[in-house]
Design an enzyme around this catalytic site. Sequence first.
Site, short mmCIF file in Angstrom:
data_model
loop_
_atom_site.label_atom_id
_atom_site.label_comp_id
_atom_site.label_asym_id
_atom_site.label_seq_id
_atom_site.Cartn_x
_atom_site.Cartn_y
_atom_site.Cartn_z
N ASP A 1 0.88 -1.16 0.00
CA ASP A 1 0.00 0.00 0.00
C ASP A 1 0.93 1.22 0.00
OD1 ASP A 1 -2.27 1.67 0.28
OD2 ASP A 1 -1.98 1.71 2.45
N ASP B 1 -2.51 1.06 7.04
CA ASP B 1 -1.54 0.90 5.96
C ASP B 1 -1.04 -0.54 5.88
OD1 ASP B 1 -1.21 3.89 5.28
OD2 ASP B 1 -0.87 3.81 7.44
N GLU C 1 -0.96 -1.49 -4.84
CA GLU C 1 -2.18 -0.73 -5.08
C GLU C 1 -1.89 0.38 -6.08
OE1 GLU C 1 -4.53 2.32 -2.37
OE2 GLU C 1 -4.84 0.26 -1.70
#
Length: 177
Positions: free
Chosen positions: A7, A140, A67
Amino acid sequence: MIILGIDPGSVITGYGVIEHQNRKNKLLRCGTIRPEKDVSFSQRLLFIYDHLLEVVSDVSPDEVAIESVFYGVNTQSLIKLCQARGAILTALANSDLPIFEYAPREIKKAVVGRGGASKEQVQFMMERLFGKKALADTFDATDGVATALCHAHQKTGPLAGAGNGNNLADKLEALQK
């Protein structure tokens, strides 16, 4: 197969490492990469690059899922996120790993069952799947784990029972009642 999920962020980069075998997933490690706030932005990028290389060296993933960028209201934040992703992608390219990219909505749909799920719902589902004690207590890190899990689902197809009331969205809804 060992999958590293990322992420990306310029302030906090979350990651999760899972082992995926025979449609079963085991959480190996998760955490965050947090550069000091008082260093220059270029030093932040270098910190992310160096620490991601350490993670890759420690866990030796077979594949990496990251991502993709989403567009927000703040253009400056978007630019910084893109620069952080550049540092991350460069580290991964230098590691010669296959990289797969997933949109935030795609990740949420894969792990919660709804593309519009909240960060809290994603974290809740990761806690249900892997245990609260195994996870770092940040969105996160759990987003990094969710990204790895999304990739594992792409490798094996949809979860068994999808469409008959036995999917992750239905299970999450039942657990929240």
